[in-house]
Scaffold this motif. Sequence first.
Motif: not given
Length: 178
Positions: A110, A112, A123, A163, A166
């Motif tokens: 991940l 961002f 993202g 974020t 998630t």
Amino acid sequence: MSILRKLLKSKIFYFLLIILFIVLVLLAVRQTTYKPIQVVKQHLGGQAPYLSVNRLLKQVEINEEQVLLFYYNNKNNIAYALLEKGILGYKLLHASGELKVKSNVIPVGLQFGFYNKEAGWVGCGVIYDDSVAKIIIDDNNANIINADDIRLWYLVGTGEIDTDNTKIIDYNGNDIIH
């Protein structure tokens, strides 16, 4: 008569003005013919190896104004760049660090980033676990694509995003711990 008036009345002045205009038009046309990957190479080529472009992995048209590139960097890891289409060509909005092509440790990579004074966000990442069916970030479903036998995900938007909210979901609808 002053030198400036003589210059303005001379044919040489207008000839030089026309030459300058032609040069500016040619530079603008040259810039608009750059492909997005060339713009990224131009902007990030002298930067750290994790940002430099080795080769394009996947180009995604987000909308009429934005394009997202996934690419292999000079360390053969995956990086991404978000660009905006303009009258004079593409403008780099954001570029990421890097993610490994493979991982046995985490199900999803991940990353961002924010752009335009944090008005927009992007993202992206790599899906390592084959059981991952969905990635949901702050109630937004990420897009999942394939490139070179690698599963990638992305989500681009504006406004606020949490974020930390998630969820990674498998094909049975279960949460995958990340």
